[in-house]
Design a protein around this motif. Structure first.
Motif, PDB file in Angstrom:
ATOM      1  N   ALA A  65     135.601 -28.327  89.123  1.00 21.43           N
ATOM      2  CA  ALA A  65     135.834 -29.438  90.054  1.00 21.43           C
ATOM      3  C   ALA A  65     137.341 -29.718  90.164  1.00 21.43           C
ATOM      4  N   ALA A  66     138.030 -29.646  89.019  1.00 16.42           N
ATOM      5  CA  ALA A  66     139.479 -29.902  89.023  1.00 16.42           C
ATOM      6  C   ALA A  66     140.196 -28.880  89.907  1.00 16.42           C
ATOM      7  N   ASN A  67     139.739 -27.630  89.897  1.00 14.80           N
ATOM      8  CA  ASN A  67     140.381 -26.610  90.742  1.00 14.80           C
ATOM      9  C   ASN A  67     140.134 -26.864  92.228  1.00 14.80           C
ATOM     10  N   LEU A  68     138.985 -27.455  92.559  1.00 13.23           N
ATOM     11  CA  LEU A  68     138.736 -27.798  93.972  1.00 13.23           C
ATOM     12  C   LEU A  68     139.677 -28.920  94.409  1.00 13.23           C
ATOM     13  N   VAL A  69     139.914 -29.876  93.503  1.00 15.11           N
ATOM     14  CA  VAL A  69     140.863 -30.956  93.808  1.00 15.11           C
ATOM     15  C   VAL A  69     142.246 -30.348  94.054  1.00 15.11           C
ATOM     16  N   LYS A  70     142.639 -29.438  93.140  1.00 13.67           N
ATOM     17  CA  LYS A  70     143.968 -28.805  93.276  1.00 13.67           C
ATOM     18  C   LYS A  70     144.098 -28.062  94.602  1.00 13.67           C
ATOM     19  N   ALA A  71     142.969 -27.529  95.084  1.00 12.38           N
ATOM     20  CA  ALA A  71     143.019 -26.777  96.353  1.00 12.38           C
ATOM     21  C   ALA A  71     142.994 -27.703  97.564  1.00 12.38           C
ATOM     22  N   VAL A  74     137.304 -20.209  79.910  1.00 16.35           N
ATOM     23  CA  VAL A  74     138.678 -19.764  80.184  1.00 16.35           C
ATOM     24  C   VAL A  74     138.834 -19.447  81.673  1.00 16.35           C
ATOM     25  N   GLY A  75     137.844 -18.760  82.229  1.00 17.97           N
ATOM     26  CA  GLY A  75     137.879 -18.412  83.658  1.00 17.97           C
ATOM     27  C   GLY A  75     137.735 -19.644  84.539  1.00 17.97           C
ATOM     28  N   ALA A  76     136.915 -20.620  84.080  1.00 17.27           N
ATOM     29  CA  ALA A  76     136.740 -21.852  84.865  1.00 17.27           C
ATOM     30  C   ALA A  76     138.065 -22.606  84.919  1.00 17.27           C
ATOM     31  N   GLU A  77     138.772 -22.654  83.783  1.00 14.58           N
ATOM     32  CA  GLU A  77     140.049 -23.380  83.751  1.00 14.58           C
ATOM     33  C   GLU A  77     141.129 -22.669  84.574  1.00 14.58           C
ATOM     34  N   ALA A  78     141.159 -21.354  84.434  1.00 16.18           N
ATOM     35  CA  ALA A  78     142.222 -20.592  85.115  1.00 16.18           C
ATOM     36  C   ALA A  78     141.905 -20.322  86.585  1.00 16.18           C
ATOM     37  N   MET A 118     137.872 -21.551  93.113  1.00 16.22           N
ATOM     38  CA  MET A 118     137.462 -21.682  91.696  1.00 16.22           C
ATOM     39  C   MET A 118     137.421 -20.329  90.983  1.00 16.22           C
ATOM     40  N   GLY A 119     137.577 -19.255  91.715  1.00 17.96           N
ATOM     41  CA  GLY A 119     137.425 -17.934  91.095  1.00 17.96           C
ATOM     42  C   GLY A 119     138.293 -16.891  91.755  1.00 17.96           C
ATOM     43  N   LYS A 120     138.256 -15.678  91.192  1.00 15.62           N
ATOM     44  CA  LYS A 120     139.073 -14.601  91.757  1.00 15.62           C
ATOM     45  C   LYS A 120     138.222 -13.663  92.607  1.00 15.62           C
ATOM     46  N   LYS A 121     136.886 -13.765  92.452  1.00 14.54           N
ATOM     47  CA  LYS A 121     136.037 -12.825  93.176  1.00 14.54           C
ATOM     48  C   LYS A 121     134.693 -13.468  93.485  1.00 14.54           C
ATOM     49  N   ALA A 122     134.158 -13.210  94.677  1.00  8.55           N
ATOM     50  CA  ALA A 122     132.824 -13.700  95.031  1.00  8.55           C
ATOM     51  C   ALA A 122     132.077 -12.544  95.684  1.00  8.55           C
ATOM     52  N   VAL A 123     130.914 -12.214  95.125  1.00  6.95           N
ATOM     53  CA  VAL A 123     130.133 -11.080  95.646  1.00  6.95           C
ATOM     54  C   VAL A 123     128.831 -11.610  96.230  1.00  6.95           C
ATOM     55  N   HIS A 124     128.545 -11.235  97.474  1.00  5.94           N
ATOM     56  CA  HIS A 124     127.252 -11.621  98.063  1.00  5.94           C
ATOM     57  C   HIS A 124     126.231 -10.571  97.654  1.00  5.94           C
ATOM     58  N   CYS A 125     125.206 -10.994  96.884  1.00  4.64           N
ATOM     59  CA  CYS A 125     124.280 -10.027  96.272  1.00  4.64           C
ATOM     60  C   CYS A 125     122.982  -9.865  97.048  1.00  4.64           C
ATOM     61  N   GLY A 126     122.704 -10.747  98.020  1.00  4.51           N
ATOM     62  CA  GLY A 126     121.453 -10.655  98.773  1.00  4.51           C
ATOM     63  C   GLY A 126     120.902 -12.041  99.044  1.00  4.51           C
ATOM     64  N   GLY A 127     119.568 -12.117  99.260  1.00  9.56           N
ATOM     65  CA  GLY A 127     118.931 -13.381  99.627  1.00  9.56           C
ATOM     66  C   GLY A 127     118.768 -14.330  98.453  1.00  9.56           C
ATOM     67  N   ALA A 128     118.000 -15.400  98.656  1.00  7.30           N
ATOM     68  CA  ALA A 128     117.843 -16.449  97.644  1.00  7.30           C
ATOM     69  C   ALA A 128     117.470 -15.861  96.282  1.00  7.30           C
TER      70      ALA A 128
END
Ligand code: NAD
Length: 299
Positions: free
Chosen positions: A19-25, A125-129, A153-163
């Motif tokens: 959440a803090a990273n979303l605020v920063k963005a 660590v990844g959540a903070e960074a 919030m992250g360095k990579k987002a992969v779309h894997c398919g449906g729900a």
């Protein structure tokens, strides 16, 4: 970047820094957590603290949740879907059962919302960074809409398919990791009994066909990989209790799908018993000590 109003529900070890990273963005983040300490810490990072989850979602375009279990997520959705603005995008980042993720998705859609499951890897660590990897399940449109937030919030987002596909990818990956950590640990203990040094086995296996993340990054014995948790008395890292949880979710999916995955089921049992006895707060690589101790008992 378009600034959005985001409700963030669950501000614990992972959710708080996310959440803090979303605020920063530059986003407006309205956060809720029943634990006062979590709410205060998030508030200090610029999150607007609200008094309930239902209040948090009222004017949110996107609702992100980061909760302990599927039960928490389903109960939360039950409680807030009636208060959310029609068409809001619900993004659940918790690690939960694939079946629960699909049920949460269906409930959101039935209430006139849109939904995505987007569990993470990368730990606290990844959540903070802001370097998490997100694995998402849902439609292309919803993934595209969530993407800028996930990338904040992250360095990579992969779309894997449906729900449910994000949760599926997460538990399959962690089943590989749990099994491979046990395999690497057994090999080190076997090497010890054969008089082979840790360094010699590492030097061979890390450049041969035994190479894997459990060996070359998170090596379960001290020495060969200085940054691995084994060198700091197995402080996590990735706690054994979380590995036990993820393997339990994988085992549920293995059983309900009728999949013949003997090693996955056995890894779930071994991690459940390790986490219960000694290793709840240890890094999951500490299972090597259990294997060593039990080997001693068998002599
Ligand atoms: P945590 O226990 O620190 O945080 C969960 C938070 O949810 C708590 O602060 C709790 O008070 C809050 N909560 C419970 N019910 C709520 C509700 N109805 N509304 C709002 N908040 C509520 O757990 P965590 O380590 O942050 O993990 C969260 C999720 O992320 C889990 O599903 C976990 O498996 C997954 N995960 C954790 C890690 C890790 O390294 N910690 C890594 C990857 C994935």
């Amino acid at each position: 970047m378009v600034s959005q109003t985001v409700a963030f529900l669950g501000l614990g070890h992972m959710g708080g820094p996310m959440a803090a990273n979303l605020v920063k963005a530059g986003h407006r983040v309205r956060g809720y957590d029943p634990a006062p300490a979590a709410l205060e810490a998030a508030s200090a990072a610029g999150v607007e603290a609200v008094a309930s989850a239902a209040e948090g979602v009222t004017d949110a375009e996107v609702v992100i949740s980061m909760l302990p279990t599927g039960r928490h997520v389903l109960d939360l959705y039950e409680g807030v879907l009636g208060s959310a603005r029609p068409g809001a995008l619900f993004v659940d980042c918790s690690t939960i059962d694939v079946a629960d993720a699909r049920a949460a998705h269906e409930r959101a859609v039935a209430a006139g919302m849109r939904a995505l499951d987007a569990p993470v890897s990368g730990g606290v660590v990844g959540a903070e960074a802001g370097t998490l990897t997100f694995m998402a399940g849902g439609s292309e449109e919803e993934f595209a809409e969530a993407r800028p937030l996930l990338e904040a919030m992250g360095k990579k987002a992969v779309h894997c398919g449906g729900a449910g596909a994000g949760q599926a990818a997460k538990i399959c990956n962690n089943m590989i990791l749990g099994i491979s950590m046990i395999a690497v640990s057994e090999a080190f203990v076997l090497g010890e009994s054969l008089g082979l040094s840790h360094q010699a086995l590492y030097d061979v296996a890390s450049t041969a066909s035994g190479q894997c993340w459990a060996l070359s990054v998170n090596c379960p014995v001290p020495g060969p990989v200085p940054a691995s948790p084994a060198n700091r008395d197995y402080r996590p890292g990735f706690a054994a209790s979380l590995m036990a949880k993820d393997l339990g979710l994988a085992a549920n999916a293995v059983r309900s799908g009728g999949v013949h995955a003997e090693l996955g089921l056995r890894a779930a049992e071994l991690y459940a018993s390790y986490a219960e006895r000694a290793g709840a707060t240890e890094d999951f690589s500490g299972i090597v000590r259990t294997i060593r101790d039990q080997s001693g008992e068998q002599k």
